[in-house]
Design a protein around this motif. Structure first.
Motif, short mmCIF file in Angstrom:
data_model
loop_
_atom_site.label_atom_id
_atom_site.label_comp_id
_atom_site.label_asym_id
_atom_site.label_seq_id
_atom_site.Cartn_x
_atom_site.Cartn_y
_atom_site.Cartn_z
N MET A 1 -20.44 30.19 -8.50
CA MET A 1 -19.13 30.41 -9.07
C MET A 1 -18.98 31.89 -9.40
O MET A 1 -19.85 32.49 -10.01
N ILE A 2 -17.87 32.45 -9.03
CA ILE A 2 -17.52 33.83 -9.34
C ILE A 2 -16.30 33.79 -10.26
O ILE A 2 -15.32 33.10 -9.97
N GLU A 65 -14.55 32.00 -4.61
CA GLU A 65 -15.72 32.02 -3.75
C GLU A 65 -15.53 33.19 -2.80
O GLU A 65 -14.40 33.50 -2.41
N ARG A 69 -20.74 40.67 -1.48
CA ARG A 69 -21.73 40.91 -2.52
C ARG A 69 -21.00 41.50 -3.74
O ARG A 69 -19.86 41.98 -3.60
N ASP A 103 -18.45 37.26 -13.87
CA ASP A 103 -19.72 36.59 -13.54
C ASP A 103 -19.75 36.38 -12.03
O ASP A 103 -18.74 36.05 -11.41
N TYR A 104 -20.92 36.58 -11.46
CA TYR A 104 -21.10 36.37 -10.03
C TYR A 104 -22.29 35.43 -9.85
O TYR A 104 -23.44 35.86 -9.79
N GLY A 105 -22.00 34.14 -9.88
CA GLY A 105 -23.02 33.12 -9.65
C GLY A 105 -24.18 33.17 -10.62
O GLY A 105 -25.30 32.82 -10.25
N GLY A 106 -23.94 33.62 -11.84
CA GLY A 106 -25.00 33.68 -12.83
C GLY A 106 -25.93 34.87 -12.68
O GLY A 106 -26.96 34.94 -13.35
N ALA A 107 -25.60 35.81 -11.81
CA ALA A 107 -26.46 36.99 -11.60
C ALA A 107 -26.50 37.83 -12.87
O ALA A 107 -25.51 37.96 -13.59
N TRP A 140 -19.35 26.55 -18.45
CA TRP A 140 -19.92 27.88 -18.20
C TRP A 140 -20.83 28.30 -19.34
O TRP A 140 -20.54 28.07 -20.51
N PRO A 143 -24.95 33.95 -18.58
CA PRO A 143 -26.20 34.04 -17.83
C PRO A 143 -27.32 34.77 -18.57
O PRO A 143 -28.49 34.54 -18.28
#
Length: 169
Positions: A1-2, A65, A69, A103-107, A140, A143
């Protein structure tokens, strides 16, 4: 998820209000062949942060989505801001459009490679991000600390910033 936060407190050229600008920006994101919008929050109206004599902001969140990057996606968001007349001069200035990568996929990234800091370093302290985020992603968690969006919202209650929902999507 972004997660992308959408905001404005000035109308962009060709749009009557900041709300119209924000709605057009979400439509523009949805039309981008590199980004797919999967959820849209309701809109909120909030005081400027930090407090100032600027007009109030319209804010929302979209979940997207993308195969881009984080650094590429942020660059794309800046291009779209520029299409709506955003010129970056001063931090926290009034603006016709603000698209923040939250947030970018929990990065978790420190930005040392020239890419964005993730999650967005101030998102956990901003009701205008957390309330719309809770509407579209109540599950959510931050992260970095694993704190839920609901807990983050509760921790903001004492700060007293004024924010109100202005309508469903």
């Amino acid at each position: 998820m972004i997660v992308i936060a959408v905001g404005a407190n000035l109308p962009a050229d060709g749009y009557a209000t900041p709300l119209a600008t924000c709605e057009a920006a979400v439509k523009r994101l949805a039309e981008d062949n590199l980004i797919r919008v999967v959820a849209e929050s309701p809109w909120y109206e909030s005081e400027p942060v930090p407090p100032s004599d600027q007009p109030w902001y319209v804010n929302g969140v979209v979940l997207v989505e993308s195969a881009l990057r984080p650094k590429q996606l942020l660059a794309r968001l800046h291009e779209i801001e520029a299409e709506f007349g955003r010129v970056r001069r001063t931090q926290n200035e009034a603006r016709p459009l603000d698209l923040d990568l939250i947030d970018y996929g929990g990065a978790v990234r420190d930005g040392e490679d020239g890419g964005p800091v993730l999650p967005h370093p101030r998102a956990r302290q901003r009701a205008f991000v957390l309330l719309p985020l809770a509407d579209v992603a109540p599950y959510w968690r931050d992260p970095v600390g694993g704190i839920s969006v609901a807990e983050l919202i509760d921790s903001l209650a004492a700060h007293g910033s004024t924010i109100r929902k202005i309508g469903p999507r």
